[in-house]
Enzyme design. Structure first.
Site, mmCIF file in Angstrom:
data_model
loop_
_atom_site.group_PDB
_atom_site.id
_atom_site.type_symbol
_atom_site.label_atom_id
_atom_site.label_comp_id
_atom_site.label_asym_id
_atom_site.label_seq_id
_atom_site.Cartn_x
_atom_site.Cartn_y
_atom_site.Cartn_z
ATOM 1 N N LYS A 180 74.237 23.956 -19.250
ATOM 2 C CA LYS A 180 73.449 23.376 -20.347
ATOM 3 C C LYS A 180 71.964 23.322 -19.988
ATOM 4 O O LYS A 180 71.596 22.995 -18.846
ATOM 5 C CB LYS A 180 73.981 21.977 -20.655
ATOM 6 C CG LYS A 180 73.320 21.280 -21.837
ATOM 7 C CD LYS A 180 73.967 19.920 -22.063
ATOM 8 C CE LYS A 180 73.371 19.165 -23.238
ATOM 9 N NZ LYS A 180 74.038 17.854 -23.446
ATOM 10 N N SER A 220 75.653 17.099 -27.934
ATOM 11 C CA SER A 220 74.515 17.995 -27.766
ATOM 12 C C SER A 220 74.800 19.233 -26.929
ATOM 13 O O SER A 220 73.980 20.142 -26.844
ATOM 14 C CB SER A 220 73.359 17.223 -27.129
ATOM 15 O OG SER A 220 73.724 16.715 -25.845
ATOM 16 N N SER A 249 78.491 13.920 -26.034
ATOM 17 C CA SER A 249 77.858 15.242 -26.061
ATOM 18 C C SER A 249 78.657 16.359 -25.425
ATOM 19 O O SER A 249 78.332 17.534 -25.619
ATOM 20 C CB SER A 249 76.476 15.172 -25.402
ATOM 21 O OG SER A 249 75.566 14.494 -26.237
#
Length: 285
Positions: free
Chosen positions: A65, A140, A164
């Site tokens: 990420k 996210s 997330s």
């Protein structure tokens, strides 16, 4: 790979080819480090040939990420403010991946500053759901979930402060695991809420998440079934008829989990995964 039938170079080439062909409509990746990944794959293969085995992630392509620092590779946090930010060190979890022989192929789209559950607000554009590119991934860690769900990589690292990892895993149809707080070091991860931020993993199966978690958390291999005879799991009752007016669990979800628990206890109900027609194909594939 242990049998010599597949190499890390093969896996990385497959991952890079998959990214090139599948990612344009999905926008799962912000950055792809093809040169670095191929170099690391050759090193992993050379080590294995020399009898050096770093563990179950040795030679496995992994996506990270884009709020997690990677030395020499841009880490933009989904924001124009960090468009030119190139860290000079790896986050601890990335260092642990590299030490375990994992190969970082690139960085995945994040909701800006990891502050959103939809995954559709990022400087590099929204990540899109492989089940239907018109749908959101959730966030996210949306890019990480999309990369795994589309088959571009078998494993991705995300972060979870308020859902997330779990939200995009659920929306994209993969497995997301948020470990206990601090189990995987968060040093070098852009802080959203430092007392709540967790590093988590996304993969196609719970077993694969478990393998990655144990490597990143420095834990021993998973116990066998014989070791788990005294294992207890707490069940928070929120789907009882007596609590119907304030239940917070979807009945279908509760039924699914209860069936899974029953299966683990020896009762064997049917268990299946439904594919999205015409998109991901037969789950048996």
């Amino acid at each position: 790979m242990s049998a010599g039938l597949l190499s890390a170079a093969d896996l990385v080439d497959h991952a890079l080819d998959s990214i090139a062909s599948l990612d344009p409509p999905l926008n799962a990746f912000v950055t792809v480090d093809a040169e670095g990944a191929r170099l690391a794959a050759r090193q992993a293969d050379a080590e294995r040939a020399a009898g050096v085995y770093r563990g179950p992630l040795h030679g496995i392509p992994v996506a990270v990420k884009d709020i997690i620092e990677t030395a020499g590779m841009a880490t933009r946090m989904g924001s124009a403010h960090f468009a030119d930010h190139i860290p000079d060190r790896d986050a601890t979890c990335v260092r642990l991946l590299r030490e375990a022989g994992a190969i970082i192929v690139g960085k995945t789209t994040t909701h800006e500053f990891a502050y959103g559950p939809t995954g559709d607000l990022s400087h590099n554009g929204p990540s899109r759901n492989p089940c239907d590119a018109a749908l959101m991934t959730g966030g996210s860690s949306g890019g990480s979930a999309a990369a795994v769900a589309a088959g571009m990589v078998p494993l991705a690292v995300g972060t979870d402060t308020g859902g997330s990892v779990r939200i995009p895993a659920a929306l994209c149809g993969v497995v997301g695991f948020k470990p206990a707080y601090g189990a995987i070091p968060a040093d070098g991860v852009f802080p959203l809420a430092s007392s709540l931020d967790h590093v988590g993993v996304l993969a196609g199966t719970a077993e694969d998440c478990g393998v990655a978690y144990r490597v990143l958390a420095g834990r021993a291999p998973a116990p066998t079934a014989a070791d788990a005879t005294s294992l207890r799991v707490g069940w928070l009752v929120t789907d009882s008829p007596t609590l119907a007016d304030r239940a917070i669990t979807d009945p279908a979800v509760a039924a699914l989990v209860r069936a899974r628990v029953s299966r683990q206890r020896g009762d064997r109900p049917s268990w299946c995964r439904r594919a999205v027609p015409g998109v991901l194909g037969d789950p048996g594939q």
